[in-house]
Design an enzyme around this catalytic site. Structure first.
Site, PDB file in Angstrom:
ATOM      1  N   HIS A   1      -3.863  -5.956   0.851  1.00 40.02           N
ATOM      2  CA  HIS A   1      -3.761  -6.286   2.275  1.00 40.02           C
ATOM      3  C   HIS A   1      -4.412  -7.646   2.513  1.00 40.02           C
ATOM      4  O   HIS A   1      -5.270  -8.076   1.752  1.00 40.02           O
ATOM      5  CB  HIS A   1      -4.499  -5.253   3.123  1.00 40.02           C
TER       6      HIS A   1
ATOM      7  N   CYS B   1       0.833  -1.196   0.000  1.00 37.50           N
ATOM      8  CA  CYS B   1       0.000   0.000   0.000  1.00 37.50           C
ATOM      9  C   CYS B   1       0.876   1.258   0.000  1.00 37.50           C
ATOM     10  O   CYS B   1       1.569   1.528  -0.968  1.00 37.50           O
ATOM     11  CB  CYS B   1      -0.971  -0.039   1.184  1.00 37.50           C
TER      12      CYS B   1
END
Length: 476
Positions: A423, A330
């Site tokens: 994630h 991310c």
């Protein structure tokens, strides 16, 4: 339908775990149950089945309840982006970024969506177990409160007050809370419990009796320290604890000042062959690390500056020269590129920052946030995960993706450097084992099964040391 609220005499008293344990205990008794937290502050968020985001603790509590997480379980989520400002998420969607001193003016407008979400949730189940935030003893914040007694009184939900004996001073916590609450708020408290006791609980008999006498509250039990908490996802970066097993293959993760969604690391820490090291401010990246992970962050450019200030950019270059691997997740993925631009000033001052230049990609921050549960595959191994980010990343290295996600290239790879917006992928046992094999480690942990076992053990722990029947009977 009835509801019960667990509030704390201070922060970090264990409210989240107690609510999760009570949710699992209620479920095992045959009740349909759901968790609820009016207001949470956390950079560890979960993507819900209805396309929003809530605090990670409420997602765990939903799992304990046997329910899918939905935005109504945490209608207000504050995600700190700096020392003084936070992103405000209402019913799963970002509505503003405000400074702490300005949030007080916004709070009165948030009670309506909080009660709306609570009403919808309450209509679906036999029981709602509510978690407070911080402490009701912070009476300086009582005006416009939506997190503790303000909500309890507006929704007529009785309160169980929990104190933390591990830090010391628990008698003062409980009696002091009783002393500072006004009569209306005091009338909401139906009982108390003491959490995190170490040793022989009988040694606290006199203190327990004294609290009951001084407050008039009914005691619901003294709960010993629950060792199995390390097997459950953590929520608060201030309490970041990754229980590594000290295995033969070292993975180092940079503890960025605004680290987010760090529960990505928990499945790696559960692996016997992995030694997961959290590299903190003032520490160098270990020279014997096989992989360095740049985790998610709530402020990519600010944390990129912090990374350079620590000298970790120099350490990363040396790590790669030694043949090591780097994985950015991310915000960490964004840092690995050539530039990170924020022309609208979404995460701070408008401008652009030079990236680490380890991937041939560039990132531009945009107001649109991607929130999605996804499925994909990497090297033929399927997995499930989620995306929760702002910013679009493009460049030549995207032609060598980290994974295929629902028919599209995701992430970028250049030699031993990889970046991804995904994630939760390491929670998949098969995916984690395949990824570890690529760095010379053997996977073998059963992570998801371990979380379920820990939730069952937590419920049993509460049943043993707390009068759960009496606690559930408080609900109205």
């Amino acid at each position: 339908m009835p509801a019960l609220m667990v509030q704390g005499a201070g922060s970090n008293v264990g409210k989240s775990l107690i609510v999760a344990g009570l949710c699992r205990a209620a479920r095992l008794r045959g009740l349909s149950v759901a968790p609820f937290k009016p207001q949470n502050m956390s950079n560890n968020a979960a993507v819900t089945v209805d396309g929003g985001e809530i605090g990670r603790a409420q997602a765990l509590q939903a799992r304990a309840s046997g329910r899918d997480p939905v935005v109504d379980m945490n209608p207000v989520l504050l995600k700190p982006e700096s020392e003084t400002g936070s992103q405000v998420i209402v019913q799963g969607r970002r509505v503003a970024t405000v400074r702490a001193r300005d949030y007080a003016a916004l709070k009165p407008r948030l009670m309506a969506p909080v009660l709306e979400s609570f009403g919808r949730l309450k209509a679906q189940v036999d029981l709602v177990i509510v978690e407070g935030a911080g402490s009701p003893a912070e009476v300086n914040l009582r005006a416009g409160d939506i997190a503790n007694m303000g909500f309890a009184r507006a929704a007529d939900v009785p309160v169980l007050l929990v104190g933390d004996i591990d830090r010391g001073g628990v008698i003062a916590q409980m009696v002091g809370t009783h002393a500072v609450l006004d009569a209306g708020d005091l009338g909401m408290v139906e009982g108390f419990s003491i959490n995190k006791f170490r040793g022989d609980v009988r040694l606290f008999d006199e203190g327990y009796r004294l609290i009951a006498e001084r407050t008039g509250w009914r005691g619901m039990g003294v709960i010993p320290w629950f060792a199995g908490a390390s097997r459950l996802p953590a929520e608060d970066a201030l309490d970041l604890r990754v229980a590594s097993r000290g295995g033969r293959v070292k993975i180092a993760c940079l503890t960025l000042p605004r680290i987010a969604n760090f529960d990505d690391l928990d499945p790696l820490a559960a692996e016997p062959e992995v030694d997961l090291v959290m590299v903190r401010a003032g520490e160098a990246i270990p020279g014997d690390a096989a992989v360095v992970i740049l985790p998610g962050t709530k402020s990519t450019r600010a944390d990129l500056a912090a990374l350079r200030a620590e000298g970790w950019d120099v350490d990363l270059a040396a790590h790669l020269r030694r043949g090591g691997h780097v994985l950015g997740i991310c915000g960490g993925y964004q840092m690995l590129g050539r530039t990170v631009a924020d022309p609208q000033g979404i995460e701070g001052a408008a401008g652009a920052t030079e990236g680490l230049g380890l991937l041939d990609v560039d990132t531009v921050m945009t107001a649109d946030k991607r929130l999605a549960r996804v499925t994909g595959a990497r090297d033929g191994v399927p997995f499930a995960g989620y995306e929760i980010h702002i910013g679009q990343t493009e460049g030549p290295d995207r032609a060598r993706p980290f994974a295929q996600v629902e028919g599209r290239n995701e992430g970028a790879v250049k030699g031993r450097v990889a970046g991804t917006y995904l994630h939760g992928m390491f929670a998949d046992d098969a995916f984690r084992a395949a990824w570890l094999a690529g760095i010379g480690a053997q996977g073998g942990a059963r992570y998801e099964a371990g979380v379920e076992e820990a939730l069952d053990q937590l419920a049993a722990h509460l049943e043993t040391h707390m009068d759960v029947e009496a606690v559930l009977s408080l609900a109205r």
